[in-house]
Design a protein around this motif. Structure first.
Motif, mmCIF file in Angstrom:
data_model
loop_
_atom_site.group_PDB
_atom_site.id
_atom_site.type_symbol
_atom_site.label_atom_id
_atom_site.label_comp_id
_atom_site.label_asym_id
_atom_site.label_seq_id
_atom_site.Cartn_x
_atom_site.Cartn_y
_atom_site.Cartn_z
ATOM 1 N N ALA A 1 0.835 -1.127 0.192
ATOM 2 C CA ALA A 1 0.109 -0.040 -0.023
ATOM 3 C C ALA A 1 0.770 1.259 0.092
ATOM 4 O O ALA A 1 0.541 2.248 -0.731
ATOM 5 N N ASN B 1 -6.200 9.340 -1.860
ATOM 6 C CA ASN B 1 -6.825 8.272 -1.651
ATOM 7 C C ASN B 1 -5.995 7.014 -1.198
ATOM 8 O O ASN B 1 -6.193 6.245 -0.482
ATOM 9 N N ALA B 2 -4.781 7.067 -2.045
ATOM 10 C CA ALA B 2 -3.690 5.894 -2.089
ATOM 11 C C ALA B 2 -3.172 6.071 -0.651
ATOM 12 O O ALA B 2 -2.846 5.007 0.101
ATOM 13 N N GLN C 1 -4.312 7.613 2.010
ATOM 14 C CA GLN C 1 -5.166 7.143 3.148
ATOM 15 C C GLN C 1 -5.291 5.397 3.343
ATOM 16 O O GLN C 1 -5.294 4.837 4.212
ATOM 17 N N SER C 2 -5.368 4.956 2.137
ATOM 18 C CA SER C 2 -5.239 3.433 2.230
ATOM 19 C C SER C 2 -4.064 2.911 2.820
ATOM 20 O O SER C 2 -3.868 1.982 3.376
ATOM 21 N N ASN D 1 -4.161 3.317 6.545
ATOM 22 C CA ASN D 1 -4.840 2.315 7.195
ATOM 23 C C ASN D 1 -4.227 0.750 7.079
ATOM 24 O O ASN D 1 -4.395 0.214 8.243
#
Length: 96
Positions: free
Chosen positions: A26, A51-52, A54-55, A58
């Motif tokens: 990720a 978005n990447a 945030q992934s 996570n």
């Protein structure tokens, strides 16, 4: 009588390694997305990079506390550097 499903220490180790590997993947994906956004700083590319990012955050959170913390710490440091790079970008004007 049914046998209870028991996770062996070996299985747990594989799960831990998988979480670490997922976090590393990720972070690499986020790094690639940020590099693309740097090359083509459109609103869409920056949003995809966010978005990447945030992934990856996570995935690192999911892998935290695992016995393999050294690679997670390195990935987290790289992600922080990429985060700073991303936040310095401003979208270029779209040409119609």
């Amino acid at each position: 009588m049914k046998e209870a499903f028991v996770i062996s220490p070996h299985d747990t180790s594989l799960q831990d390694q998988n979480r670490v590997s997922q976090a590393q993947n990720a972070v690499q994906s986020a790094h690639n997305a940020i590099k693309q956004a740097q090359s083509h700083p459109s609103e869409q590319m920056i949003e995809q990079a966010e978005n990447a990012l945030q992934s990856a955050d996570n995935a690192i959170h999911q892998a935290s506390g695992q016995p393999y913390m050294e690679p997670i710490e390195r990935a987290s440091e790289l992600l922080e550097d990429d985060r700073e790079s991303l936040h310095s970008l401003t979208p270029m004007e779209e040409q119609n």
